[in-house]
Design a protein around this motif. Structure first.
Motif, PDB file in Angstrom:
ATOM      1  N   VAL A  59      45.115  50.180  44.993  1.00  0.00           N
ATOM      2  CA  VAL A  59      44.362  49.399  44.014  1.00  0.00           C
ATOM      3  C   VAL A  59      43.131  50.217  43.617  1.00  0.00           C
ATOM      4  O   VAL A  59      42.362  50.648  44.488  1.00  0.00           O
ATOM      5  CB  VAL A  59      43.947  48.024  44.583  1.00  0.00           C
ATOM      6  CG1 VAL A  59      43.186  47.213  43.538  1.00  0.00           C
ATOM      7  CG2 VAL A  59      45.179  47.261  45.068  1.00  0.00           C
ATOM      8  N   VAL A  60      42.967  50.425  42.323  1.00  0.00           N
ATOM      9  CA  VAL A  60      41.896  51.287  41.817  1.00  0.00           C
ATOM     10  C   VAL A  60      40.920  50.453  40.994  1.00  0.00           C
ATOM     11  O   VAL A  60      41.329  49.683  40.120  1.00  0.00           O
ATOM     12  CB  VAL A  60      42.475  52.426  40.949  1.00  0.00           C
ATOM     13  CG1 VAL A  60      41.353  53.352  40.476  1.00  0.00           C
ATOM     14  CG2 VAL A  60      43.526  53.208  41.728  1.00  0.00           C
ATOM     15  N   LEU A  63      48.548  42.741  39.599  1.00  0.00           N
ATOM     16  CA  LEU A  63      47.664  43.676  38.893  1.00  0.00           C
ATOM     17  C   LEU A  63      48.476  44.579  37.971  1.00  0.00           C
ATOM     18  O   LEU A  63      49.627  44.931  38.275  1.00  0.00           O
ATOM     19  CB  LEU A  63      46.880  44.525  39.897  1.00  0.00           C
ATOM     20  CG  LEU A  63      45.913  43.747  40.806  1.00  0.00           C
ATOM     21  CD1 LEU A  63      45.296  44.677  41.838  1.00  0.00           C
ATOM     22  CD2 LEU A  63      44.830  43.065  39.983  1.00  0.00           C
ATOM     23  N   PRO A  64      47.889  44.996  36.845  1.00  0.00           N
ATOM     24  CA  PRO A  64      48.625  45.879  35.919  1.00  0.00           C
ATOM     25  C   PRO A  64      48.915  47.237  36.528  1.00  0.00           C
ATOM     26  O   PRO A  64      48.244  47.686  37.467  1.00  0.00           O
ATOM     27  CB  PRO A  64      47.676  45.980  34.719  1.00  0.00           C
ATOM     28  CG  PRO A  64      46.332  45.668  35.270  1.00  0.00           C
ATOM     29  CD  PRO A  64      46.545  44.672  36.360  1.00  0.00           C
ATOM     30  N   SER A  65      49.923  47.887  35.993  1.00  0.00           N
ATOM     31  CA  SER A  65      50.342  49.191  36.510  1.00  0.00           C
ATOM     32  C   SER A  65      49.285  50.264  36.248  1.00  0.00           C
ATOM     33  O   SER A  65      48.546  50.207  35.259  1.00  0.00           O
ATOM     34  CB  SER A  65      51.667  49.597  35.868  1.00  0.00           C
ATOM     35  OG  SER A  65      51.977  50.928  36.176  1.00  0.00           O
ATOM     36  N   GLY A  88      44.602  49.614  32.948  1.00  0.00           N
ATOM     37  CA  GLY A  88      44.273  48.387  33.655  1.00  0.00           C
ATOM     38  C   GLY A  88      43.712  47.304  32.748  1.00  0.00           C
ATOM     39  O   GLY A  88      43.891  47.318  31.522  1.00  0.00           O
ATOM     40  N   GLU A  89      43.029  46.382  33.377  1.00  0.00           N
ATOM     41  CA  GLU A  89      42.414  45.278  32.643  1.00  0.00           C
ATOM     42  C   GLU A  89      41.107  44.922  33.328  1.00  0.00           C
ATOM     43  O   GLU A  89      40.916  45.200  34.515  1.00  0.00           O
ATOM     44  CB  GLU A  89      43.341  44.060  32.622  1.00  0.00           C
ATOM     45  CG  GLU A  89      43.580  43.433  33.970  1.00  0.00           C
ATOM     46  CD  GLU A  89      44.494  42.209  33.932  1.00  0.00           C
ATOM     47  OE1 GLU A  89      44.334  41.337  34.811  1.00  0.00           O
ATOM     48  OE2 GLU A  89      45.357  42.135  33.030  1.00  0.00           O
ATOM     49  N   PRO A  90      40.173  44.321  32.601  1.00  0.00           N
ATOM     50  CA  PRO A  90      38.883  43.963  33.224  1.00  0.00           C
ATOM     51  C   PRO A  90      39.068  42.807  34.208  1.00  0.00           C
ATOM     52  O   PRO A  90      39.811  41.853  33.936  1.00  0.00           O
ATOM     53  CB  PRO A  90      38.021  43.549  32.037  1.00  0.00           C
ATOM     54  CG  PRO A  90      38.982  43.151  30.977  1.00  0.00           C
ATOM     55  CD  PRO A  90      40.203  44.002  31.157  1.00  0.00           C
ATOM     56  N   LEU A  91      38.389  42.901  35.348  1.00  0.00           N
ATOM     57  CA  LEU A  91      38.474  41.830  36.339  1.00  0.00           C
ATOM     58  C   LEU A  91      37.912  40.522  35.817  1.00  0.00           C
ATOM     59  O   LEU A  91      38.292  39.443  36.267  1.00  0.00           O
ATOM     60  CB  LEU A  91      37.720  42.241  37.610  1.00  0.00           C
ATOM     61  CG  LEU A  91      38.519  43.034  38.647  1.00  0.00           C
ATOM     62  CD1 LEU A  91      37.611  43.506  39.770  1.00  0.00           C
ATOM     63  CD2 LEU A  91      39.657  42.203  39.208  1.00  0.00           C
ATOM     64  N   THR A  92      36.995  40.614  34.868  1.00  0.00           N
ATOM     65  CA  THR A  92      36.398  39.382  34.318  1.00  0.00           C
ATOM     66  C   THR A  92      37.425  38.545  33.570  1.00  0.00           C
ATOM     67  O   THR A  92      37.168  37.378  33.258  1.00  0.00           O
ATOM     68  CB  THR A  92      35.246  39.740  33.373  1.00  0.00           C
ATOM     69  OG1 THR A  92      35.691  40.721  32.432  1.00  0.00           O
ATOM     70  CG2 THR A  92      34.065  40.294  34.153  1.00  0.00           C
ATOM     71  N   VAL A 149      40.602  47.164  36.623  1.00  0.00           N
ATOM     72  CA  VAL A 149      41.412  47.268  37.831  1.00  0.00           C
ATOM     73  C   VAL A 149      42.866  47.535  37.462  1.00  0.00           C
ATOM     74  O   VAL A 149      43.347  47.121  36.406  1.00  0.00           O
ATOM     75  CB  VAL A 149      41.294  45.988  38.678  1.00  0.00           C
ATOM     76  CG1 VAL A 149      41.911  44.795  37.960  1.00  0.00           C
ATOM     77  CG2 VAL A 149      41.930  46.166  40.048  1.00  0.00           C
ATOM     78  N   ARG A 150      43.556  48.251  38.335  1.00  0.00           N
ATOM     79  CA  ARG A 150      44.986  48.515  38.191  1.00  0.00           C
ATOM     80  C   ARG A 150      45.548  48.859  39.562  1.00  0.00           C
ATOM     81  O   ARG A 150      44.796  49.090  40.515  1.00  0.00           O
ATOM     82  CB  ARG A 150      45.237  49.650  37.199  1.00  0.00           C
ATOM     83  CG  ARG A 150      44.364  50.862  37.427  1.00  0.00           C
ATOM     84  CD  ARG A 150      44.533  51.870  36.323  1.00  0.00           C
ATOM     85  NE  ARG A 150      43.356  52.710  36.157  1.00  0.00           N
ATOM     86  CZ  ARG A 150      43.331  53.821  35.445  1.00  0.00           C
ATOM     87  NH1 ARG A 150      44.420  54.229  34.833  1.00  0.00           N
ATOM     88  NH2 ARG A 150      42.218  54.522  35.332  1.00  0.00           N
ATOM     89  N   ALA A 151      46.883  48.880  39.664  1.00  0.00           N
ATOM     90  CA  ALA A 151      47.537  49.166  40.953  1.00  0.00           C
ATOM     91  C   ALA A 151      48.636  50.190  40.736  1.00  0.00           C
ATOM     92  O   ALA A 151      49.428  50.079  39.786  1.00  0.00           O
ATOM     93  CB  ALA A 151      48.102  47.886  41.558  1.00  0.00           C
ATOM     94  N   ALA A 152      48.679  51.185  41.617  1.00  0.00           N
ATOM     95  CA  ALA A 152      49.713  52.219  41.561  1.00  0.00           C
ATOM     96  C   ALA A 152      50.602  52.100  42.790  1.00  0.00           C
ATOM     97  O   ALA A 152      50.133  51.787  43.889  1.00  0.00           O
ATOM     98  CB  ALA A 152      49.057  53.598  41.513  1.00  0.00           C
ATOM     99  N   LYS A 153      51.900  52.341  42.634  1.00  0.00           N
ATOM    100  CA  LYS A 153      52.818  52.298  43.764  1.00  0.00           C
ATOM    101  C   LYS A 153      52.561  53.489  44.673  1.00  0.00           C
ATOM    102  O   LYS A 153      52.385  54.611  44.211  1.00  0.00           O
ATOM    103  CB  LYS A 153      54.263  52.312  43.276  1.00  0.00           C
ATOM    104  CG  LYS A 153      54.682  51.028  42.569  1.00  0.00           C
ATOM    105  CD  LYS A 153      56.150  51.053  42.206  1.00  0.00           C
ATOM    106  CE  LYS A 153      56.576  49.746  41.546  1.00  0.00           C
ATOM    107  NZ  LYS A 153      58.015  49.753  41.176  1.00  0.00           N
ATOM    108  N   GLY A 154      52.588  53.243  45.987  1.00  0.00           N
ATOM    109  CA  GLY A 154      52.409  54.288  46.964  1.00  0.00           C
ATOM    110  C   GLY A 154      50.973  54.462  47.396  1.00  0.00           C
ATOM    111  O   GLY A 154      50.044  53.895  46.808  1.00  0.00           O
TER     112      GLY A 154
END
Length: 750
Positions: free
Chosen positions: A508-509, A566-568, A573-577, A516-521
């Protein structure tokens, strides 16, 4: 219109006519269609089917006959309604998975548990009565019931059947009338008979006492009844409630498969397969690899749920399936029955059994009275025959010589009309001496039977014993063991979304602008990802897709977002707000992830902190939850993970004055929220003026080294090098050498 023609019609207000018509219809549906009677537990159509089959000679020992023949007789003689509805009622009484004690023995396709309505047409199936049906019919011609004309007055039919067992409870039934309904679950024959015997012995017995004999319904399928005993007792006392049944299963560990071998009452295996398969296809059961139906003749129910590995918890999987499929089902109980007074009402278990025992006792009384009359009539005839044998020569002479021998015989020997008629109907072969001996023997037997009948009818206690012995005899002949065990089970609980998600590693970045966004691995270079113009890398955390990502803002509040939503990382990504509502001017500063039982160290630059389990940071609230309380002007430091093996671990605190303090981790308490305890002793005035603050915190596993980043350089301090900085928590700390006082960060090294 003439006056005579007008007089042929009755005029009444429409309101009165419709009210009366609807009331008549309602009473017809209630009494003659939908509700069973307490005496035999049957609705009129069921009663007429059973009676018509007995009239056709279709006993359990007879040959099967086409069902169309039975339906034709029922419709033509007793029940002028639709043949489809009549045949369906007949089918239900033949299905062993519908009736606990079937009344009809069917040959051919009578439906299956998967599809009870898949039965063949009545021209293809054959039927006869079962041995159990005898308990409804054996006493029919013995003066036990009232007879009423059929629909056209051409025939007589029994108003009720003289049931020897409380069929109203044994097979149960359901029906919907006008303004009322009934739902009676099936019960075990032996248990119900035991309750009846107990009530005969103790008429003052309560429902709670009877529940010791009848603890729960007993369904035709061998599913578990999981309703608590206290709740079942309440249902039987009130006459209404809900009983829950659950499928039975076992776990075959070697194959890592769950085998379901018994389904709840009236639940189709095909429907359950469809429900489970739908969850598998929608990826809501990641722990299930395959689903198979291995049912056959030897194993009527065998549904196999193949798990992905032996590491999966079968109990948790089944708990989820019980909550989300028909593997667990509730059954409405409403003991609404037509009583002996002809009125429907809701009975408690005790009242229902007492009502039926009243019917049964009266039925036995009527049967014994009828038999006594037959015995006395036969004794009367035998008395006349014996008189004839004692005066055989004179009797023969009168018969040969008189034109009207009957009145002469009556006058000569003081005979009644029936006795004289019996003498005149004697055949010559019966005039032998041996016949006289037979008559005397029969007379003695009948006199003993007469005395026994009179004694039973004249003594209420003996009559009760007669009823009891017959109940126990029928229980021995037709009873069986309970099929649905009563077991204690907790309520089923469906898995939440995170449990149902596949557990895959994700990174999670979080960016500086709060995107925010999430990458596999876990091998992702978070700093090397592309960011929007004016934005850049801030923090990242390694977790799994079925775990929440925790975000910490500049006010000390924590927020949780499911990682799999979370988006890829292929996007920016997208804003947490968009998902969360932090306080005004708050900024997201850190992201945490990992096992819910992992520990983290939260601290402020004012020199206060505490340990906290990650689970305490979970929050479903968009506005998060307050976790770290900040003194005036203080800021949140990046959270630090605490090693799982905390023995010998140490906390390292560095201040902006170049001071370093090392103290045992065990001196820092574990809290759920708050300001925390003092980590390092910074003078209050310097802290208020922000002249000195904490710039970095680290947690060292036992024996680990520390790398201090200062200015453009850094230095590795071994475990022994740190000895000079060790002191109790809250002390001032020791200054580092001059070249290391501009501390930028602390890093753990092996």
């Amino acid at each position: 219109m003439s006056e005579n023609a007008a007089s042929d019609f009755e005029t009444q207000p429409l309101r009165e006519f419709t009210e009366r018509a609807y009331l008549d219809y309602s009473m017809y549906v209630i009494l003659d269609r939908a509700l069973p009677h307490v005496s035999d537990g049957l609705k009129p159509v069921q009663r007429r089917i059973v009676y018509a089959m007995s009239e056709l000679g279709l006993s359990a020992a007879a040959k099967y006959k086409k069902s169309a023949r039975t339906v034709g007789d029922v419709l033509g003689k007793y029940h002028p309604h639709g043949d489809a509805a009549c045949y369906e009622a007949m089918v239900h009484m033949a299905q062993p998975f519908t009736y606990r004690y079937p009344l009809i023995d069917g040959q051919g396709n009578w439906g299956s548990p998967d599809d009870p309505k898949s039965f063949a047409a009545m021209r293809y199936t054959e039927a006869r009565l079962t041995p159990y049906a005898r308990v409804l019919l054996n006493e029919l011609g013995q003066g036990t019931v009232e007879w009423i004309p059929n629909f056209d007055g051409a025939l007589q039919e029994p108003e009720r059947l003289p049931a020897r067992l409380p069929n109203v409870l044994l097979n149960g039934g359901s029906g919907i009338a006008v303004g009322m309904a009934t739902d009676i679950p099936p019960h075990n024959l032996r248990e119900v008979v035991d309750a009846c015997v107990h009530l005969l012995d103790r008429p003052e017995a309560t429902t709670a006492e009877l529940c010791e004999h009848v603890p729960a319904p007993d369904f035709p399928t061998a599913s578990d009844v999981i309703t608590p005993r206290e709740e079942l007792r309440t249902i039987y006392e009130r006459g209404h409630g809900t009983v829950r049944a659950r499928a039975r299963w076992e776990y075959e560990r070697e194959q890592a498969q769950i085998v379901i071998h018994a389904l709840p009452y009236q639940v189709a295996g095909a429907k359950v397969m469809e429900q489970i398969a739908a969850q598998i296809q929608s990826r809501k059961l990641p722990m299930v690899e395959d689903l198979r139906d291995e049912s056959d003749h030897d194993a009527p129910v065998r549904i196999v749920v193949q798990l992905r590995s032996r590491r999966q918890d079968p109990e948790r999987v089944m708990d989820h399936l019980f909550a989300t499929t028909d593997l667990e089902r509730g059954y409405r109980v409403h003991l609404n029955v037509i009583g002996l007074d002809g009125r429907p009402r809701v009975f408690s278990l005790r009242d229902l059994l007492a009502e039926w025992l009243s019917f049964r006792t009266e039925t036995v009384r009527r049967r014994l009275t009828w038999r006594l009359e037959k015995v006395e009539d036969r004794l009367h005839i035998l008395e006349g025959l014996l008189t004839a044998y004692l005066n055989i020569d004179e009797v023969i002479a009168i018969i040969r010589e008189e034109d009207e021998p009957k009145p002469v015989l009556m006058e000569r020997f003081g005979l009644s009309d029936a006795q004289a008629e019996a003498i005149l109907e004697l055949r010559l072969r019966h005039l032998a001496r041996l016949e006289e001996m037979k008559i005397r023997g029969e007379q003695g037997d009948l006199e003993r039977e007469r005395d026994e009948l009179r004694a039973t009818l004249g003594d209420a206690a003996r009559l009760r014993e007669q009823v009891k012995s017959e109940l126990l005899g029928d229980a021995e002949a037709h009873g069986d063991e309970r099929r649905s065990p009563l077991v204690q089970r907790g309520p089923a609980r469906a898995m939440d979304e995170t449990e149902l998600m596949p557990s895959e590693p994700v990174t999670v970045v979080l960016s500086e602008k709060g995107w925010v966004r999430a990458a596999k691995g876990h091998e992702v270079d978070a700093t090397g990802l592309s960011y929007k113009a004016g934005d850049g890398y801030l923090d990242h955390a390694l977790g799994r897709s079925n775990q929440p990502a925790i975000f910490l803002d500049s006010t000390g509040r924590a927020y949780a977002v499911p990682a799999h939503t979370l988006p890829s990382a292929r996007s920016q990504g997208e804003p947490l707000t968009k998902r969360l509502t932090p306080p005004e001017k708050a900024r997201f500063q850190s992201v945490l992830a990992g096992d819910s039982e992992s520990r983290w160290l939260l601290a402020s630059d004012a020199g206060y902190g505490f340990r906290v389990p990650l689970r305490e940071l979970f929050s479903r609230n968009r506005s998060g939850k307050a976790v770290l309380t900040l003194p005036d002007g203080a800021a949140v430091l990046p959270p630090v993970t605490v090693p799982a093996e905390a023995d010998g671990a140490e906390v390292v605190v560095a201040s902006s004055d170049g001071r370093l303090l090392v103290f045992p981790l065990e001196e820092l308490p574990e809290m759920a929220r708050g300001k925390g305890n003092k980590l390092i002793g910074i003078p209050a005035q310097r802290l208020r003026d922000r002249e000195e603050v904490v710039v970095a915190v680290a947690v060292l596993p036992a024996g680990a080294a520390l790398r201090v980043e200062a200015g453009k350089t850094g230095k590795r301090l071994s475990h022994s090098d740190l000895e000079a900085f060790r002191a109790a928590r809250g002390r001032r700390g020791v200054q580092l050498p001059r070249g290391l006082r501009q501390i930028r960060g602390l890093h753990v090294e092996n």
